[in-house]
Design a protein around this motif. Structure first.
Motif, PDB file in Angstrom:
ATOM      1  N   ASP A  23      56.076  16.859 -13.111  1.00 39.56           N
ATOM      2  CA  ASP A  23      56.366  16.876 -14.546  1.00 39.56           C
ATOM      3  C   ASP A  23      56.123  15.493 -15.144  1.00 39.56           C
ATOM      4  OD1 ASP A  23      57.781  18.676 -16.705  1.00 39.56           O
ATOM      5  OD2 ASP A  23      58.634  16.651 -16.911  1.00 39.56           O
ATOM      6  N   ALA A  24      55.598  15.482 -16.383  1.00 41.84           N
ATOM      7  CA  ALA A  24      55.296  14.204 -17.041  1.00 41.84           C
ATOM      8  C   ALA A  24      56.554  13.375 -17.258  1.00 41.84           C
ATOM      9  CB  ALA A  24      54.589  14.456 -18.365  1.00 41.84           C
ATOM     10  N   GLY A  25      57.713  14.027 -17.384  1.00 38.85           N
ATOM     11  CA  GLY A  25      58.959  13.314 -17.613  1.00 38.85           C
ATOM     12  C   GLY A  25      59.755  13.026 -16.356  1.00 38.85           C
ATOM     13  N   TYR A  26      59.135  13.172 -15.189  1.00 44.75           N
ATOM     14  CA  TYR A  26      59.837  12.976 -13.916  1.00 44.75           C
ATOM     15  C   TYR A  26      60.357  11.539 -13.779  1.00 44.75           C
ATOM     16  CZ  TYR A  26      60.289  12.023  -8.888  1.00 44.75           C
ATOM     17  OH  TYR A  26      60.733  11.626  -7.656  1.00 44.75           O
ATOM     18  N   THR A  27      61.630  11.443 -13.417  1.00 40.36           N
ATOM     19  CA  THR A  27      62.245  10.146 -13.141  1.00 40.36           C
ATOM     20  C   THR A  27      62.879  10.215 -11.757  1.00 40.36           C
ATOM     21  OG1 THR A  27      62.744   9.798 -15.479  1.00 40.36           O
ATOM     22  CG2 THR A  27      63.940   8.442 -13.886  1.00 40.36           C
ATOM     23  N   PRO A  28      62.434   9.421 -10.800  1.00 37.45           N
ATOM     24  CA  PRO A  28      62.988   9.509  -9.435  1.00 37.45           C
ATOM     25  C   PRO A  28      64.440   9.071  -9.386  1.00 37.45           C
ATOM     26  CG  PRO A  28      61.517   7.626  -9.629  1.00 37.45           C
ATOM     27  CD  PRO A  28      61.368   8.406 -10.905  1.00 37.45           C
ATOM     28  N   GLY A  29      65.217   9.766  -8.594  1.00 42.20           N
ATOM     29  CA  GLY A  29      66.609   9.412  -8.374  1.00 42.20           C
ATOM     30  C   GLY A  29      66.765   8.739  -7.019  1.00 42.20           C
ATOM     31  N   PRO A  30      67.997   8.509  -6.591  1.00 46.83           N
ATOM     32  CA  PRO A  30      68.230   7.895  -5.268  1.00 46.83           C
ATOM     33  C   PRO A  30      67.813   8.861  -4.164  1.00 46.83           C
ATOM     34  CG  PRO A  30      70.309   8.573  -6.274  1.00 46.83           C
ATOM     35  CD  PRO A  30      69.259   8.749  -7.331  1.00 46.83           C
ATOM     36  N   ARG A  31      67.019   8.375  -3.239  1.00 43.34           N
ATOM     37  CA  ARG A  31      66.549   9.215  -2.131  1.00 43.34           C
ATOM     38  C   ARG A  31      67.513   9.048  -0.956  1.00 43.34           C
ATOM     39  NH1 ARG A  31      60.144   7.978  -1.786  1.00 43.34           N
ATOM     40  NH2 ARG A  31      60.777   5.816  -2.161  1.00 43.34           N
ATOM     41  N   LEU A  32      68.471   9.950  -0.892  1.00 40.28           N
ATOM     42  CA  LEU A  32      69.554   9.837   0.081  1.00 40.28           C
ATOM     43  C   LEU A  32      69.115  10.303   1.465  1.00 40.28           C
ATOM     44  CD1 LEU A  32      72.597  11.129  -2.024  1.00 40.28           C
ATOM     45  CD2 LEU A  32      72.027   8.760  -1.424  1.00 40.28           C
ATOM     46  N   LEU A  33      69.567   9.590   2.473  1.00 39.91           N
ATOM     47  CA  LEU A  33      69.346   9.953   3.866  1.00 39.91           C
ATOM     48  C   LEU A  33      70.605  10.660   4.391  1.00 39.91           C
ATOM     49  CD1 LEU A  33      67.652   6.640   5.074  1.00 39.91           C
ATOM     50  CD2 LEU A  33      66.577   8.722   4.194  1.00 39.91           C
ATOM     51  N   PRO A  34      70.518  11.315   5.537  1.00 39.49           N
ATOM     52  CA  PRO A  34      71.680  12.090   6.013  1.00 39.49           C
ATOM     53  C   PRO A  34      72.923  11.262   6.291  1.00 39.49           C
ATOM     54  CG  PRO A  34      69.956  11.986   7.685  1.00 39.49           C
ATOM     55  CD  PRO A  34      69.355  11.498   6.406  1.00 39.49           C
ATOM     56  N   ASN A  35      72.789   9.933   6.487  1.00 41.58           N
ATOM     57  CA  ASN A  35      73.963   9.097   6.715  1.00 41.58           C
ATOM     58  C   ASN A  35      74.561   8.560   5.413  1.00 41.58           C
ATOM     59  OD1 ASN A  35      71.976   7.283   6.009  1.00 41.58           O
ATOM     60  ND2 ASN A  35      72.316   5.870   7.717  1.00 41.58           N
ATOM     61  N   GLY A  36      74.065   9.037   4.266  1.00 47.94           N
ATOM     62  CA  GLY A  36      74.587   8.611   2.973  1.00 47.94           C
ATOM     63  C   GLY A  36      73.906   7.391   2.397  1.00 47.94           C
ATOM     64  N   GLU A  37      73.088   6.727   3.165  1.00 50.83           N
ATOM     65  CA  GLU A  37      72.357   5.555   2.716  1.00 50.83           C
ATOM     66  C   GLU A  37      71.102   5.989   1.976  1.00 50.83           C
ATOM     67  OE1 GLU A  37      71.129   1.365   4.931  1.00 50.83           O
ATOM     68  OE2 GLU A  37      70.823   3.265   5.979  1.00 50.83           O
ATOM     69  N   THR A  38      70.641   5.176   1.028  1.00 50.37           N
ATOM     70  CA  THR A  38      69.373   5.489   0.372  1.00 50.37           C
ATOM     71  C   THR A  38      68.215   4.993   1.228  1.00 50.37           C
ATOM     72  OG1 THR A  38      69.231   3.425  -0.885  1.00 50.37           O
ATOM     73  CG2 THR A  38      70.457   5.257  -1.888  1.00 50.37           C
ATOM     74  N   TYR A  39      67.069   5.607   1.010  1.00 46.10           N
ATOM     75  CA  TYR A  39      65.868   5.215   1.742  1.00 46.10           C
ATOM     76  C   TYR A  39      65.530   3.754   1.482  1.00 46.10           C
ATOM     77  CZ  TYR A  39      60.799   4.896   2.566  1.00 46.10           C
ATOM     78  OH  TYR A  39      59.546   4.497   2.965  1.00 46.10           O
ATOM     79  N   GLU A  40      65.636   3.330   0.244  1.00 43.13           N
ATOM     80  CA  GLU A  40      65.315   1.950  -0.106  1.00 43.13           C
ATOM     81  C   GLU A  40      66.279   0.970   0.565  1.00 43.13           C
ATOM     82  OE1 GLU A  40      63.314   4.638  -2.731  1.00 43.13           O
ATOM     83  OE2 GLU A  40      65.440   4.468  -2.182  1.00 43.13           O
ATOM     84  N   ALA A  41      67.575   1.319   0.627  1.00 41.78           N
ATOM     85  CA  ALA A  41      68.546   0.444   1.291  1.00 41.78           C
ATOM     86  C   ALA A  41      68.266   0.357   2.788  1.00 41.78           C
ATOM     87  CB  ALA A  41      69.963   0.965   1.037  1.00 41.78           C
ATOM     88  N   MET A  42      67.838   1.458   3.380  1.00 42.36           N
ATOM     89  CA  MET A  42      67.495   1.451   4.804  1.00 42.36           C
ATOM     90  C   MET A  42      66.323   0.512   5.079  1.00 42.36           C
ATOM     91  SD  MET A  42      65.018   2.826   7.035  1.00 42.36           S
ATOM     92  CE  MET A  42      64.418   4.293   6.230  1.00 42.36           C
ATOM     93  N   LEU A  43      65.319   0.532   4.186  1.00 43.30           N
ATOM     94  CA  LEU A  43      64.177  -0.357   4.351  1.00 43.30           C
ATOM     95  C   LEU A  43      64.615  -1.823   4.265  1.00 43.30           C
ATOM     96  CD1 LEU A  43      61.358   1.409   2.267  1.00 43.30           C
ATOM     97  CD2 LEU A  43      61.671   1.413   4.746  1.00 43.30           C
ATOM     98  N   ARG A  44      65.487  -2.119   3.302  1.00 39.18           N
ATOM     99  CA  ARG A  44      65.955  -3.505   3.157  1.00 39.18           C
ATOM    100  C   ARG A  44      66.765  -3.934   4.378  1.00 39.18           C
ATOM    101  NH1 ARG A  44      66.838  -1.672  -2.207  1.00 39.18           N
ATOM    102  NH2 ARG A  44      69.056  -1.326  -1.743  1.00 39.18           N
ATOM    103  N   ARG A  45      67.584  -3.043   4.873  1.00 45.17           N
ATOM    104  CA  ARG A  45      68.422  -3.377   6.030  1.00 45.17           C
ATOM    105  C   ARG A  45      67.571  -3.671   7.258  1.00 45.17           C
ATOM    106  NH1 ARG A  45      70.102   0.111   9.751  1.00 45.17           N
ATOM    107  NH2 ARG A  45      69.787   1.913   8.399  1.00 45.17           N
ATOM    108  N   ASN A  46      66.470  -2.961   7.398  1.00 45.33           N
ATOM    109  CA  ASN A  46      65.600  -3.156   8.551  1.00 45.33           C
ATOM    110  C   ASN A  46      64.505  -4.188   8.297  1.00 45.33           C
ATOM    111  OD1 ASN A  46      66.931  -1.222  10.152  1.00 45.33           O
ATOM    112  ND2 ASN A  46      65.762   0.446   9.215  1.00 45.33           N
ATOM    113  N   GLY A  47      64.568  -4.846   7.134  1.00 46.13           N
ATOM    114  CA  GLY A  47      63.585  -5.873   6.820  1.00 46.13           C
ATOM    115  C   GLY A  47      62.185  -5.332   6.644  1.00 46.13           C
ATOM    116  N   GLN A  48      62.063  -4.144   6.053  1.00 44.83           N
ATOM    117  CA  GLN A  48      60.748  -3.500   5.902  1.00 44.83           C
ATOM    118  C   GLN A  48      60.388  -3.336   4.427  1.00 44.83           C
ATOM    119  OE1 GLN A  48      61.782   0.006   8.095  1.00 44.83           O
ATOM    120  NE2 GLN A  48      61.019  -0.811  10.026  1.00 44.83           N
TER     121      GLN A  48
END
Length: 600
Positions: free
Chosen positions: A575-600
């Protein structure tokens, strides 16, 4: 007189304490005392002879396990049927013990009571192995219990070849021979066992029960007899639970369903291909050094769009499919298995819906995919193995079913193909002609990798290349229908294959990016693009958008050009109006936070 110092037969002239045969300088070897050894051997033979009836009793009780294990090795040429057989034999002690411990009349009754059970289970498991190439599973038993007369005749016709009949005859003769031997030795057995044998049997039974309680159903299901009897015993309860849930789901329909594109009567073919354990970092389409996507790469620029920033909704299949195919946001107030699905939406929109899977149904209660698949008007589970992780069922079987579906005259079809993909064990997931990667891959050095790990990486990459062939074959088959069509492919989750950790698999509590970074691609037919030019351009423009499969149900609805009451198109990737939300992982952490934690 000078003494010679040479020992004679009567002894040493110098008064030495040994005889001539014991003298250290003597060339004559003393004869060993064999009487005690011979006596022990005779005693051992006597004990074996007195208890040989126990061996024939155990052979009779273990017939289903032995036949299944031996045939399993012959069909698969793999080691795992032997492992299952050994575990099953330990459980067969519980069937064997009454023959050895009960009085003769009770043991005779037990032997005859077991005969129809053992014969039926052995014949059924042997037939299933020969026809389907896999051992009996709980789903297969349930299928037998629900089989109609016509389906039973079809199975018999599949089993009617001379080779199959020879196998069946040999199995029947083996069971009948073991029965004869058990009866024969029952009449000749001692009135009572020695106390040592009784003690050993009791300890063995207690040990088997203890291991079964500790290990659970996976260990117990190694016994074909146990698995069949439990499946039959729990059939009514399981079916009642599933039927209750299906009735709930049948009432959970959609209102205001309509098609968004013009010409409602135009034929449509929509195919959703759900992969298994595919890590996009092992795809050449995403920059991997090995050519794992030669066929899909050829379709880029010919209707295929590759999306570069998509993660799975979970690290394991069943929770991932629930989050992917259910409208969880719309039905957040309902129990998870009472929520409406994308499959049901397409059915309400007038599509003939199909769920075709090369994975097992996993129909234990309400935890498996069978409940979700039940939303389709036609459900087919092709893999009837007991443990899909040990089964050899290549995904090309799905292509045969797809050809039959595409030949159906229904004008609107929505097909969900569930691959076994790169499921462990990797080497079982592709035929021999796809064993192309056998060298050492060009990977960054890692202290946790060894030569054996390289073998697993090679097998995993081969499975990815085979999936490339399957998905591209689906796209070519759908293209030949000349309808408004799309094929969307994504994996349920990724897989760590010694990429950043010394493991292969997933960990929901501590996921890595390789466990959730998945391939996601969409092919649009020329007819689809012509009927929806603006939307097709929107799809092409969404390739780099960050997305989670947790929002896929709404995206799938928009891709199918289906609207409904309560729809939230802004959650759609397209959709043209799509706005991404937090991409949650099964442990409750977001994907972006997981990348930062692992230095990636």
């Amino acid at each position: 007189m000078r003494q010679s110092g040479i020992a004679t037969r009567s002894g040493c002239r110098n008064g030495c304490p040994w005889s001539v045969d014991e003298a250290p300088w003597s060339t004559t070897t003393a004869r060993p005392r064999r009487a005690p050894t011979r006596q022990r051997n005779r005693q051992l033979l006597r004990v074996m002879k007195n208890h040989k009836h126990l061996a024939f009793f155990f052979l009779y009780a273990a017939m289903p396990t032995l036949c299944t294990g031996i045939l399993g090795v012959g069909v698969s040429f793999k080691w795992f049927p032997v492992a299952d057989m050994l575990r099953g034999l330990s459980l067969d002690i519980l069937l064997f013990a009454p023959m050895a411990l009960l009085p003769q009349w009770a043991a005779l009754a037990w032997i005859w009571l077991l005969f129809p059970v053992l014969l039926g289970i052995t014949l059924l498991s042997s037939a299933h192995l020969v026809v389907y190439g896999a051992g009996l599973s709980r789903f297969a038993i349930q299928s037998v219990l629900e089989t109609s007369r016509g389906e039973a005749l079809e199975f018999v016709s599949d089993f009617s070849g001379w080779g199959s009949l020879a196998v069946l005859a040999c199995v029947m003769l083996a069971v009948c021979w073991s029965l004869r031997q058990a009866l024969r030795h029952l009449r000749g057995r001692d009135a009572r066992l020695q106390w040592q044998a009784v003690a050993v049997l009791c300890v063995a039974c207690v040990a088997v029960v203890a291991v079964g309680v500790r290990k659970g159903d996976r260990f117990l299901a190694s016994s074909t007899t146990y698995m069949v009897l439990k499946s039959v015993g729990s059939y009514a309860e399981d079916m009642e639970k599933i039927d209750d849930m299906r009735r709930v789901r049948e009432k959970a329909g959609f209102a205001g369903v309509r098609l968004l594109d013009a010409d409602d009567a135009a034929p449509r073919t929509y195919v959703f291909v759900i992969g298994e354990s595919a890590n996009r970092n092992h795809h050449s389409l995403y920059g991997y050094r090995r050519p794992t996507n030669p066929e899909l790469s050829a379709l880029v620029g010919n209707g295929l769009q590759v999306f570069t920033d998509v993660v799975s909704a979970d690290t394991h299949t069943i929770p991932s499919l629930r989050k992917t195919l259910l409208f969880n946001e719309l039905d957040a107030d309902k129990d998870v298995l009472a929520r409406r699905s994308l499959i049901r939406l397409l059915r309400d929109a007038g599509f003939a819906t199909y769920w075709v899977s090369n994975q097992t149904a996993n129909s234990d209660g309400l935890t498996g995919t069978a409940v979700l698949a039940g939303d389709a008007s036609d459900t087919r589970f092709l893999n009837r193995a007991r443990h899909e992780g040990n089964s050899v069922s290549h995904d090309e079987v799905l292509l045969t079913e797809l050809s039959r579906i595409l030949a159906d005259p229904a004008p609107k079809k929505a097909v969900f193909l569930h691959l076994i993909g790169s499921h462990l064990s990797y080497s079982l997931r592709y035929p021999a002609q796809f064993d192309v990667f056998t060298d050492t891959p060009q990977l960054a050095p890692a202290p946790w990798r060894n030569g054996q790990d390289i073998g697993f990486i090679n097998a995993y990459d081969n499975s990815i290349r085979y999936t490339d062939h399957i998905v591209s074959s689906v796209m070519h088959a759908v293209d030949a229908t000349d309808t408004r069509a799309f094929v969307v492919y994504f994996s349920d989750h990724g897989q760590e294959v010694y990429d950043t950790r010394p493991i292969r698999g997933q960990d929901a509590r501590n996921p890595s990016r390789h466990m959730v970074e998945i391939p996601f691609m969409c092919w649009l037919s020329p007819e689809y693009r012509a009927a929806n030019p603006d939307f097709a351009a929107e799809v092409a423009g969404a390739r780099a958008r960050p997305f989670s499969l947790a929002w896929f149900a709404q995206s799938g609805a928009e891709l199918a050009r289906v609207a409904f009451e309560g729809a939230q198109p802004r959650e759609s990737l397209f959709d043209a109006g799509y706005t991404p939300g937090p991409r949650l992982l099964p442990n409750g952490e977001t994907y972006e936070a997981m990348l930062r934690r692992n230095g990636q």
